[in-house]
Design a protein around this motif. Structure first.
Motif, PDB file in Angstrom:
ATOM      1  N   VAL A   1      31.166  10.856  19.766  1.00 47.50           N
ATOM      2  CA  VAL A   1      30.876  10.455  21.150  1.00 47.50           C
ATOM      3  C   VAL A   1      31.577   9.149  21.499  1.00 47.50           C
ATOM      4  CG1 VAL A   1      29.044   9.579  22.672  1.00 47.50           C
ATOM      5  CG2 VAL A   1      28.687  11.690  21.370  1.00 47.50           C
ATOM      6  N   VAL A   2      31.501   8.177  20.608  1.00 43.44           N
ATOM      7  CA  VAL A   2      32.089   6.872  20.895  1.00 43.44           C
ATOM      8  C   VAL A   2      33.616   6.934  20.810  1.00 43.44           C
ATOM      9  CG1 VAL A   2      32.219   4.469  20.122  1.00 43.44           C
ATOM     10  CG2 VAL A   2      30.012   5.634  20.235  1.00 43.44           C
ATOM     11  N   ALA A   3      34.161   7.677  19.859  1.00 46.31           N
ATOM     12  CA  ALA A   3      35.615   7.826  19.773  1.00 46.31           C
ATOM     13  C   ALA A   3      36.173   8.488  21.034  1.00 46.31           C
ATOM     14  CB  ALA A   3      35.985   8.643  18.534  1.00 46.31           C
ATOM     15  N   GLU A   4      35.515   9.514  21.505  1.00 45.32           N
ATOM     16  CA  GLU A   4      35.952  10.167  22.742  1.00 45.32           C
ATOM     17  C   GLU A   4      35.891   9.208  23.923  1.00 45.32           C
ATOM     18  OE1 GLU A   4      35.045  14.899  22.346  1.00 45.32           O
ATOM     19  OE2 GLU A   4      33.327  13.611  22.762  1.00 45.32           O
ATOM     20  N   ALA A   5      34.842   8.384  23.967  1.00 46.95           N
ATOM     21  CA  ALA A   5      34.707   7.423  25.063  1.00 46.95           C
ATOM     22  C   ALA A   5      35.827   6.384  25.027  1.00 46.95           C
ATOM     23  CB  ALA A   5      33.339   6.748  25.004  1.00 46.95           C
ATOM     24  N   VAL A   6      36.192   5.926  23.829  1.00 51.11           N
ATOM     25  CA  VAL A   6      37.312   4.987  23.694  1.00 51.11           C
ATOM     26  C   VAL A   6      38.602   5.633  24.192  1.00 51.11           C
ATOM     27  CG1 VAL A   6      38.773   3.749  22.046  1.00 51.11           C
ATOM     28  CG2 VAL A   6      36.277   3.688  21.784  1.00 51.11           C
ATOM     29  N   LEU A   7      38.848   6.877  23.785  1.00 52.94           N
ATOM     30  CA  LEU A   7      40.067   7.577  24.178  1.00 52.94           C
ATOM     31  C   LEU A   7      40.119   7.764  25.690  1.00 52.94           C
ATOM     32  CD1 LEU A   7      42.610   8.961  23.041  1.00 52.94           C
ATOM     33  CD2 LEU A   7      41.299  11.095  23.015  1.00 52.94           C
ATOM     34  N   ARG A   8      39.009   8.170  26.303  1.00 53.15           N
ATOM     35  CA  ARG A   8      38.991   8.357  27.754  1.00 53.15           C
ATOM     36  C   ARG A   8      39.231   7.043  28.476  1.00 53.15           C
ATOM     37  NH1 ARG A   8      34.703  11.963  26.442  1.00 53.15           N
ATOM     38  NH2 ARG A   8      33.138  10.400  26.957  1.00 53.15           N
ATOM     39  N   ALA A   9      38.617   5.973  27.978  1.00 48.26           N
ATOM     40  CA  ALA A   9      38.816   4.668  28.612  1.00 48.26           C
ATOM     41  C   ALA A   9      40.282   4.247  28.553  1.00 48.26           C
ATOM     42  CB  ALA A   9      37.932   3.616  27.936  1.00 48.26           C
ATOM     43  N   ASP A  10      40.948   4.533  27.446  1.00 42.07           N
ATOM     44  CA  ASP A  10      42.356   4.168  27.307  1.00 42.07           C
ATOM     45  C   ASP A  10      43.239   4.997  28.230  1.00 42.07           C
ATOM     46  OD1 ASP A  10      44.434   2.647  26.190  1.00 42.07           O
ATOM     47  OD2 ASP A  10      44.886   4.223  24.741  1.00 42.07           O
ATOM     48  N   GLN A  11      42.791   6.200  28.542  1.00 38.83           N
ATOM     49  CA  GLN A  11      43.551   7.083  29.426  1.00 38.83           C
ATOM     50  C   GLN A  11      43.219   6.854  30.897  1.00 38.83           C
ATOM     51  OE1 GLN A  11      42.394  10.838  27.700  1.00 38.83           O
ATOM     52  NE2 GLN A  11      44.034  10.782  26.165  1.00 38.83           N
ATOM     53  N   GLY A  12      42.342   5.877  31.159  1.00 36.06           N
ATOM     54  CA  GLY A  12      41.984   5.556  32.535  1.00 36.06           C
ATOM     55  C   GLY A  12      40.936   6.469  33.127  1.00 36.06           C
ATOM     56  N   ALA A  13      40.282   7.251  32.290  1.00 38.71           N
ATOM     57  CA  ALA A  13      39.241   8.159  32.758  1.00 38.71           C
ATOM     58  C   ALA A  13      37.873   7.525  32.573  1.00 38.71           C
ATOM     59  CB  ALA A  13      39.327   9.484  31.994  1.00 38.71           C
ATOM     60  N   ASP A  14      36.855   8.154  33.151  1.00 36.74           N
ATOM     61  CA  ASP A  14      35.485   7.684  32.986  1.00 36.74           C
ATOM     62  C   ASP A  14      35.079   7.873  31.536  1.00 36.74           C
ATOM     63  OD1 ASP A  14      32.771   7.195  33.006  1.00 36.74           O
ATOM     64  OD2 ASP A  14      32.307   8.535  34.669  1.00 36.74           O
ATOM     65  N   PRO A  15      34.760   6.789  30.808  1.00 38.76           N
ATOM     66  CA  PRO A  15      34.401   6.952  29.392  1.00 38.76           C
ATOM     67  C   PRO A  15      33.113   7.717  29.160  1.00 38.76           C
ATOM     68  CG  PRO A  15      34.017   4.703  30.114  1.00 38.76           C
ATOM     69  CD  PRO A  15      34.749   5.379  31.222  1.00 38.76           C
TER      70      PRO A  15
END
Length: 283
Positions: free
Chosen positions: A265-279
């Motif tokens: 869950v947290v890894a996906e949130a980091v990746l989304r945040a880096d891609q400019g998406a809602d974490p």
């Protein structure tokens, strides 16, 4: 193919503690079932153990490879070292690598705070047993969601501080194998977080606390298999409440063991945040 690597600094920059708590809360709110995960496996090694923690979601699969080396602190090295590998859920190609220790340092207190957040006051007096990454990580994550009136960090061999009698929150993040304090010292409405052990014969809190508190766990079966705090207290399945299922309680104990879904869950949130998406929201 270049695989991005997120080190500790990148993880902290992209997903602050409050955002990590929110990511855990959102995953549980959206129906994540902790009991559906695969149990962690352990491989004994001459110098310690290797832990494998795989998990999958609708969009990714991931695995944390972590080593526990009890002799490392004597060498001036971390006791726990880890790397996290994230794979695309459709192609199963590697999508990202993460500093696994930094991911763990972020996600463990995020899960703890998500579990006890309904019971936290706006201003908290806190006692933390353990001055390592998890102890300090819990302090910082609590500070991200509430005002801290005071914090006492208890290091090994320094005894039990007088402030435990008035503390709103007590965090146990140690390698202790026996209870750290007498729970008779605690307030009736205390919140205790115990995350230091995932072994059936080790515990940080006493039987009296386990029997006097509303005990919240990530998953009932996992707790009864791995968590000495509840096993040695003789608790049964009906004595335990899964995270997110209790709205009101007076005295609370959250016993965390650490599960693979939390890293994902947290890894996906980091990746989304880096891609400019809602974490907080999978694409």
């Amino acid at each position: 193919m270049t695989i991005p690597y997120y080190d500790a600094a990148a993880i902290a920059r992209l997903l602050p503690p409050a955002a990590a708590v929110a990511a855990i809360e959102a995953a549980l709110r959206d129906g994540l079932d902790p009991s559906a995960g695969v149990p962690r496996s352990s491989v004994p090694l001459p110098a310690g153990e290797l832990l494998l923690m795989p998990a999958a979601s609708a969009t990714h699969a991931g695995v944390k490879l972590a080593t526990v080396a009890p002799g490392n602190p004597g060498r001036g090295l971390p006791r726990v070292n880890a790397v996290y590998v994230l794979f695309d859920g459709e192609t199963l190609r590697p999508a990202a690598l993460f500093d696994g220790a930094a991911l763990t340092t972020l996600r463990t207190p995020a899960v703890s705070v998500a579990a006890v957040r309904p019971f936290l006051k706006d201003t908290l007096g806190v006692v933390v047993f353990g001055a390592g990454p998890q102890g300090l990580g819990h302090r910082d994550t609590l500070a991200a969601v509430a005002e801290l009136s005071h914090v006492d960090i208890v290091r090994r061999g320094t005894g039990v501080p007088a402030s435990i009698r008035t503390a709103d929150v007590v965090v146990c993040a140690t390698t202790a194998r026996e209870p750290l304090f007498d729970s008779a010292l605690l307030r009736d409405d205390v919140v205790v977080i115990a995350v230091g052990s995932h072994e059936p014969d080790a515990r940080e809190v006493d039987t009296a606390l386990c029997r006097s508190a509303t005990v919240i766990v990530e998953d009932v079966a996992t707790a009864l298999r791995e968590c000495g705090d509840v096993i040695l207290a003789g608790l049964a399945p009906h004595d335990l409440h899964r995270i997110g299922t209790v709205a009101t309680a007076r005295r609370v104990l959250f016993k965390g063991s650490g599960m693979a879904w939390q890293d994902l869950v947290v890894a996906e949130a980091v990746l989304r945040a880096d891609q400019g998406a809602d974490p907080l929201r999978a694409e």
